[in-house]
Design a protein around this motif. Structure first.
Motif, mmCIF file in Angstrom:
data_model
loop_
_atom_site.group_PDB
_atom_site.id
_atom_site.type_symbol
_atom_site.label_atom_id
_atom_site.label_comp_id
_atom_site.label_asym_id
_atom_site.label_seq_id
_atom_site.Cartn_x
_atom_site.Cartn_y
_atom_site.Cartn_z
ATOM 1 N N ALA A 34 10.911 -5.198 6.824
ATOM 2 C CA ALA A 34 10.812 -4.068 7.507
ATOM 3 C C ALA A 34 10.441 -2.971 6.157
ATOM 4 N N THR A 35 10.640 -3.192 5.000
ATOM 5 C CA THR A 35 10.545 -2.149 3.808
ATOM 6 C C THR A 35 9.079 -2.383 3.368
ATOM 7 N N ARG A 36 8.695 -3.657 3.449
ATOM 8 C CA ARG A 36 7.408 -3.855 3.318
ATOM 9 C C ARG A 36 6.328 -3.294 4.238
ATOM 10 N N ALA A 37 6.741 -3.281 5.380
ATOM 11 C CA ALA A 37 6.037 -2.767 6.476
ATOM 12 C C ALA A 37 5.867 -1.241 6.303
ATOM 13 N N VAL A 38 6.682 -0.660 5.922
ATOM 14 C CA VAL A 38 6.693 0.949 5.602
ATOM 15 C C VAL A 38 5.839 1.239 4.427
ATOM 16 N N PHE A 39 6.060 0.188 3.461
ATOM 17 C CA PHE A 39 5.339 0.417 2.373
ATOM 18 C C PHE A 39 3.787 0.468 2.668
ATOM 19 N N ALA A 40 3.418 -0.532 3.364
ATOM 20 C CA ALA A 40 2.158 -0.733 3.560
ATOM 21 C C ALA A 40 1.510 0.291 4.263
ATOM 22 N N GLY A 41 1.864 1.166 5.024
ATOM 23 C CA GLY A 41 1.436 2.353 5.423
ATOM 24 C C GLY A 41 2.016 3.515 4.746
ATOM 25 N N PHE A 42 2.692 3.736 3.886
ATOM 26 C CA PHE A 42 2.921 4.883 2.849
ATOM 27 C C PHE A 42 1.822 5.244 2.249
ATOM 28 N N ASP A 43 1.589 6.933 2.807
ATOM 29 C CA ASP A 43 0.082 7.098 1.781
ATOM 30 C C ASP A 43 0.487 8.151 0.957
ATOM 31 N N ARG A 44 1.869 8.385 0.646
ATOM 32 C CA ARG A 44 2.021 9.693 -0.229
ATOM 33 C C ARG A 44 1.936 8.880 -1.643
#
Length: 301
Positions: free
Chosen positions: A215-225
């Motif tokens: 779940a964390t990697r999935a969020v990171f993959a879309g984290f554009d900050r």
């Protein structure tokens, strides 16, 4: 000492380098795990350029001991960080996590990605993303110190640790590899860090269910900050290839390596460290880049 209530009522303390300042603070999460934030100090002089807000995790430093010991688990402490953000009255924070504090920062990003404006991970722990480090990566970083008089016994102990045979004595013997210079000041800091860690809380911090790496990697993959990952060239805890692999989890993170530095780079090269972080927060180009090395990865220390 300023403080605020966590959602469960535990009173948590924080240290503000510029109380009342109008500038956006850099919210700093210490490692250990479960060590108070005193060892971060002014982050090598970064406080002269940035307003730093250091959180003392529950049960450490000036923060109260919670009634429920289960609340020491990393995923449950995410709400402590969110409570501090709300207390400071900031819509989106600049967040820094050092070592094991990067795991808490990672879970905060996972749960509250819109609340993070910029993310700085300094020699990050990797449990939250299940990123393992090959033993040879640690040994290669250690060999950069082969000219030191203490190298032989420390390197032998590191071989035992990376082979999964580390005793308490072996873990103690590898301490010099965490510091760019194993001088008197580094030895005193290392001993003080041990005294300031809540070992009972640390044993619960990474307990079963604390992390959901997918779940964390999935969020990171879309984290554009904007994201900055800082590594110390000689750090055996988070070697350069591991830090580079961590940066690769984001769409466009800026990885930076500090030559000659260890796990606490603001002590080893404060000028370069502060310039690197300050440049990132000003959205200027990073000071230096990491080139990841290919290779197999295995269990973390």
């Amino acid at each position: 000492m300023p403080s605020f209530p966590a959602p469960d009522g535990t009173r948590l303390a924080y240290h503000d380098s510029a109380p009342g300042a109008s500038g956006a603070p850099l919210l700093c999460l210490p490692g250990g795990p479960m060590q108070d934030s005193a060892y971060l100090g002014d982050l090598g002089g970064l406080a002269a350029r940035r307003r730093l807000v250091r959180l003392d995790p529950r049960g450490t430093g000036a923060s109260a001991v919670p009634e429920d010991p289960a609340s020491y688990r990393c995923d449950r402490m995410v709400e402590d960080v969110e409570a501090l953000r709300a207390h400071l009255g900031i819509d989106a924070v600049d967040l820094l996590g050092h070592s094991a504090g990067a795991n808490l920062a990672a879970l905060y990003v996972t749960r509250y990605p819109a609340r993070v404006a910029r993310l700085v991970l300094v020699t990050p722990g990797t449990a939250a993303v299940a990123l393992a480090t090959a033993p040879e990566e640690r040994l290669a970083a250690a060999r950069l110190r082969s000219g030191e008089p203490w190298f032989g016994p420390a390197h032998a102990a590191l071989r035992e640790v990376t082979a999964g045979r580390g005793t308490a004595e072996a873990f103690a013997a590898v301490a010099p590899f965490f510091h760019g210079t194993w001088d008197r000041a580094a030895r005193e800091r290392h001993a003080e860090n041990d005294r300031r860690r809540n070992d009972a809380a640390a044993a619960l911090h990474t307990g079963g269910g604390a992390f959901e790496p997918a779940a964390t990697r999935a969020v990171f993959a879309g984290f554009d900050r904007p994201v900055l990952v800082v590594a110390g060239e000689g750090d055996v805890n988070t070697p350069v290839p591991t830090a580079a692999a961590y940066a690769d989890l984001f769409p466009a993170a800026e990885p930076a390596v500090l030559p000659g530095a260890g796990h606490f780079p603001w002590h080893d090269d404060p000028e370069r460290f502060t310039a690197t972080v300050d440049a990132f927060l000003e959205r200027r180009p990073p000071v230096s880049r990491i080139t990841p090395d290919p290779g197999t990865r295995s269990a973390m220390m």
